[in-house]
Motif scaffolding. Sequence first.
Motif, PDB file in Angstrom:
ATOM      1  N   MET A   1       0.832  -1.261  -0.360  1.00 21.26           N
ATOM      2  CA  MET A   1      -0.368  -0.001   0.181  1.00 21.26           C
ATOM      3  C   MET A   1       1.325   1.497   0.086  1.00 21.26           C
ATOM      4  SD  MET A   1      -3.109   1.121   2.952  1.00 21.26           S
ATOM      5  CE  MET A   1      -1.978   0.825   3.855  1.00 21.26           C
ATOM      6  N   ILE A   2       0.673   1.954  -0.556  1.00 23.09           N
ATOM      7  CA  ILE A   2       1.264   3.834  -1.347  1.00 23.09           C
ATOM      8  C   ILE A   2       0.778   4.570  -0.898  1.00 23.09           C
ATOM      9  CG2 ILE A   2       2.126   4.836  -2.173  1.00 23.09           C
ATOM     10  CD1 ILE A   2       2.774   2.498  -4.656  1.00 23.09           C
ATOM     11  N   THR A   3       1.232   4.604   0.599  1.00 21.37           N
ATOM     12  CA  THR A   3      -0.273   6.341   1.067  1.00 21.37           C
ATOM     13  C   THR A   3       1.006   7.313   1.462  1.00 21.37           C
ATOM     14  OG1 THR A   3      -0.988   4.288   2.730  1.00 21.37           O
ATOM     15  CG2 THR A   3      -1.117   6.829   3.607  1.00 21.37           C
ATOM     16  N   LYS A   4       0.858   8.901   0.881  1.00 21.60           N
ATOM     17  CA  LYS A   4       1.725  10.044   1.042  1.00 21.60           C
ATOM     18  C   LYS A   4       1.572  10.414   2.732  1.00 21.60           C
ATOM     19  CE  LYS A   4      -1.269  12.319  -1.628  1.00 21.60           C
ATOM     20  NZ  LYS A   4      -1.931  13.833  -2.992  1.00 21.60           N
ATOM     21  N   LEU A   5       2.382  11.083   2.508  1.00 24.48           N
ATOM     22  CA  LEU A   5       2.913  11.722   4.052  1.00 24.48           C
ATOM     23  C   LEU A   5       2.134  12.849   4.002  1.00 24.48           C
ATOM     24  CD1 LEU A   5       5.646   9.543   3.862  1.00 24.48           C
ATOM     25  CD2 LEU A   5       6.866  11.478   5.336  1.00 24.48           C
ATOM     26  N   THR A   6       1.653  13.277   5.114  1.00 22.12           N
ATOM     27  CA  THR A   6       1.156  14.118   5.224  1.00 22.12           C
ATOM     28  C   THR A   6       1.973  15.241   5.057  1.00 22.12           C
ATOM     29  OG1 THR A   6       0.988  14.366   7.237  1.00 22.12           O
ATOM     30  CG2 THR A   6      -1.058  12.835   6.788  1.00 22.12           C
ATOM     31  N   PRO A   7       1.198  16.767   4.796  1.00 16.61           N
ATOM     32  CA  PRO A   7       2.367  18.062   5.022  1.00 16.61           C
ATOM     33  C   PRO A   7       3.174  18.325   6.485  1.00 16.61           C
ATOM     34  CG  PRO A   7      -0.048  18.765   4.271  1.00 16.61           C
ATOM     35  CD  PRO A   7       0.114  16.592   4.664  1.00 16.61           C
ATOM     36  N   GLN A   8       2.483  17.623   7.627  1.00 19.27           N
ATOM     37  CA  GLN A   8       3.476  17.898   8.782  1.00 19.27           C
ATOM     38  C   GLN A   8       4.486  16.687   8.580  1.00 19.27           C
ATOM     39  OE1 GLN A   8       2.402  18.032  13.113  1.00 19.27           O
ATOM     40  NE2 GLN A   8       2.750  20.003  13.235  1.00 19.27           N
ATOM     41  N   ASP A   9       4.442  15.219   8.310  1.00 19.72           N
ATOM     42  CA  ASP A   9       5.555  14.711   8.199  1.00 19.72           C
ATOM     43  C   ASP A   9       5.895  14.605   7.073  1.00 19.72           C
ATOM     44  OD1 ASP A   9       3.396  13.508  10.207  1.00 19.72           O
ATOM     45  OD2 ASP A   9       1.991  11.964   8.777  1.00 19.72           O
ATOM     46  N   ALA A  10       5.413  14.547   6.433  1.00 19.69           N
ATOM     47  CA  ALA A  10       6.794  15.629   5.395  1.00 19.69           C
ATOM     48  C   ALA A  10       7.953  16.129   5.836  1.00 19.69           C
ATOM     49  CB  ALA A  10       6.175  15.607   3.561  1.00 19.69           C
ATOM     50  N   SER A  11       7.699  17.679   6.279  1.00 15.80           N
ATOM     51  CA  SER A  11       8.095  18.786   6.851  1.00 15.80           C
ATOM     52  C   SER A  11       9.071  17.806   7.902  1.00 15.80           C
ATOM     53  CB  SER A  11       7.485  19.629   6.897  1.00 15.80           C
ATOM     54  OG  SER A  11       6.590  19.440   8.591  1.00 15.80           O
ATOM     55  N   PHE A  12       8.761  16.998   8.871  1.00 15.21           N
ATOM     56  CA  PHE A  12       9.895  16.886   9.566  1.00 15.21           C
ATOM     57  C   PHE A  12      10.974  15.693   8.476  1.00 15.21           C
ATOM     58  CE2 PHE A  12       6.186  17.210  12.649  1.00 15.21           C
ATOM     59  CZ  PHE A  12       6.687  17.572  14.076  1.00 15.21           C
ATOM     60  N   TYR A  13      10.653  15.108   8.253  1.00 13.50           N
ATOM     61  CA  TYR A  13      11.490  14.571   7.440  1.00 13.50           C
ATOM     62  C   TYR A  13      11.683  14.751   6.919  1.00 13.50           C
ATOM     63  CZ  TYR A  13      12.881  10.721   4.376  1.00 13.50           C
ATOM     64  OH  TYR A  13      13.701   9.506   3.079  1.00 13.50           O
ATOM     65  N   GLN A  14      11.521  15.960   5.414  1.00  9.69           N
ATOM     66  CA  GLN A  14      12.511  16.342   5.194  1.00  9.69           C
ATOM     67  C   GLN A  14      13.354  17.413   5.219  1.00  9.69           C
ATOM     68  OE1 GLN A  14       9.781  17.796   1.979  1.00  9.69           O
ATOM     69  NE2 GLN A  14      10.870  16.164   0.212  1.00  9.69           N
ATOM     70  N   LEU A  15      13.121  18.468   6.191  1.00  9.47           N
ATOM     71  CA  LEU A  15      13.761  19.004   7.021  1.00  9.47           C
ATOM     72  C   LEU A  15      15.120  18.664   8.201  1.00  9.47           C
ATOM     73  CD1 LEU A  15      10.966  22.043   7.352  1.00  9.47           C
ATOM     74  CD2 LEU A  15      12.452  21.422   5.670  1.00  9.47           C
ATOM     75  N   GLU A  16      14.574  17.726   8.288  1.00  3.66           N
ATOM     76  CA  GLU A  16      15.860  17.004   9.694  1.00  3.66           C
ATOM     77  C   GLU A  16      17.200  16.807   9.129  1.00  3.66           C
ATOM     78  OE1 GLU A  16      16.031  12.870  11.828  1.00  3.66           O
ATOM     79  OE2 GLU A  16      16.174  12.356   9.704  1.00  3.66           O
ATOM     80  N   SER A  17      18.556  16.941   9.766  1.00  6.78           N
ATOM     81  CA  SER A  17      20.362  17.581   9.588  1.00  6.78           C
ATOM     82  C   SER A  17      20.728  16.792  10.409  1.00  6.78           C
ATOM     83  CB  SER A  17      19.805  19.058   9.310  1.00  6.78           C
ATOM     84  OG  SER A  17      20.261  19.406  10.902  1.00  6.78           O
ATOM     85  N   SER A  18      21.553  16.398  10.393  1.00  2.58           N
ATOM     86  CA  SER A  18      22.914  15.840  10.662  1.00  2.58           C
ATOM     87  C   SER A  18      22.365  16.043  12.298  1.00  2.58           C
ATOM     88  CB  SER A  18      23.863  15.809  10.229  1.00  2.58           C
ATOM     89  OG  SER A  18      24.431  16.876  10.125  1.00  2.58           O
TER      90      SER A  18
END
Length: 470
Positions: free
Chosen positions: A1-18
């Motif tokens: 099953m393919i489910t899109k991340l919500t906007p807030q889920d995606a922001s946490f995922y993409q804005l993470e840094s080392s």
Amino acid sequence: MITKLTPQDASFYQLESSTNPMHIGSLAIVRDPHPDDGSGRPPLDYDRLVALVERRLPLVPRYRRKVREVPLALGPPVWVEDSHFDITYHVRRSALPVPGSDAQLHDLVARLASRPLDHTRPLWEMYLIEGLSGGRRAIFTKTHSSLVDGNTSLEIGHVILDTGPAPREVADDCWIAPREPNDVELLAVRLAELAGRPGEALEAVRHAGAEAVSFAGATGRALERAVRGGAGRTDSPFNARTSRNRRFDMVRTDLDNYREIRKRFDCSINDVVLAVVAGALRIFLQSRGTVLTESAALRAVVPMSVYAESPYGDRLKPVGEVSSFLIDLPVGEPNPVMRLSHIAHATEEHARHRRGVRARTLVHMAGFAPASLHAMSVRAASTFAENAFNLMITNAPGPQQPMYIGGARMLEMYPVSPLLRNQASSIGITSYDGRVFYGLNADRDAMADIGVLSAAVHESMEEMLGACVQ
């Protein structure tokens, strides 16, 4: 099953840094059954913990899913089932040299909290830490903030707990690893979606390949603009560029002390918690030689899951909303009663206009909710611009009776909240079984003296209790 991340889920995922891994941590300290207690229960070893977690995974199905990027950046990332899911990769084993001290445990948790999660696998890890003194063990769990939303997905530390020594039964899991979609299939699914949405398709094509632009990023910036108009924070030692490394410390206090102060000054337990923290911050700043005027304040974002109290103050339970607001902690005020009064008035005013994040699932689930509530609190805090506050404080109530993990009684529970960008420290607070536990996560370089702040919590509490008898 393919489910899109919500906007807030995606922001946490993409804005993470080392230097700013966005995972929520929780540390549970348990004690094995004593051989002479007649229970016949075996100790909570690694194999038993793996089996317990595997049985409870159906309650948190997202923990078997991982994040995949859509090719050509034509849409937000998606959740897919991990066809190579390996429970033993996620549930790990560590040990301290016997007899392990609390200080050694702090160092280990700090190192584990410093490491980002593997983004090619489901975004969580759990560690069984053996060798603690006094026949104790610890379980440290870290879960990416994109994984836990408090509604469709809970934190795994929530679901492995039981209200009695005998683990509760759950439905058998018939999960079979599906074939994972390849990039071509992910792209085909996204193109099929865009075919019926020409406006969205045009926007996706415009931004395809632009690394700095994404649906989630745009949402995050919009939230930031919404709050940037407010007054900014003051400069403080709690705002600094963070390194890759962390320090961790913890504080144990008695819930009855907070109840005594609450009753004496006719306020909420939340107000007392914040007043104790404000007093501790004042002591910490003074230890660094900071000159505090009477009007000095630190601005905290307090995404607090409010305690619901009975009229007699003998019960605490989570409510169904996590509220987020900014509050100025009066660290310059020398009188502890006045500090409490300022905070009580401020929280009462915010309560009239608060904005909340719903967590309906938590309301209807029995058991131990703080880990999931802290995750919701961090989400609420992230809606504020980074220059709007000095530090984040999360506070989540727990049950006032013993809880168990695989038959082992849980003695203590500490949150390990992440450091948001340019935030050198975060304070997580959880009540459980008559105690209130503080987890202090901090940048290793900027907050080398985090132990001073931990000790200051006790000093601040004594000051508040002294005011009760005057």
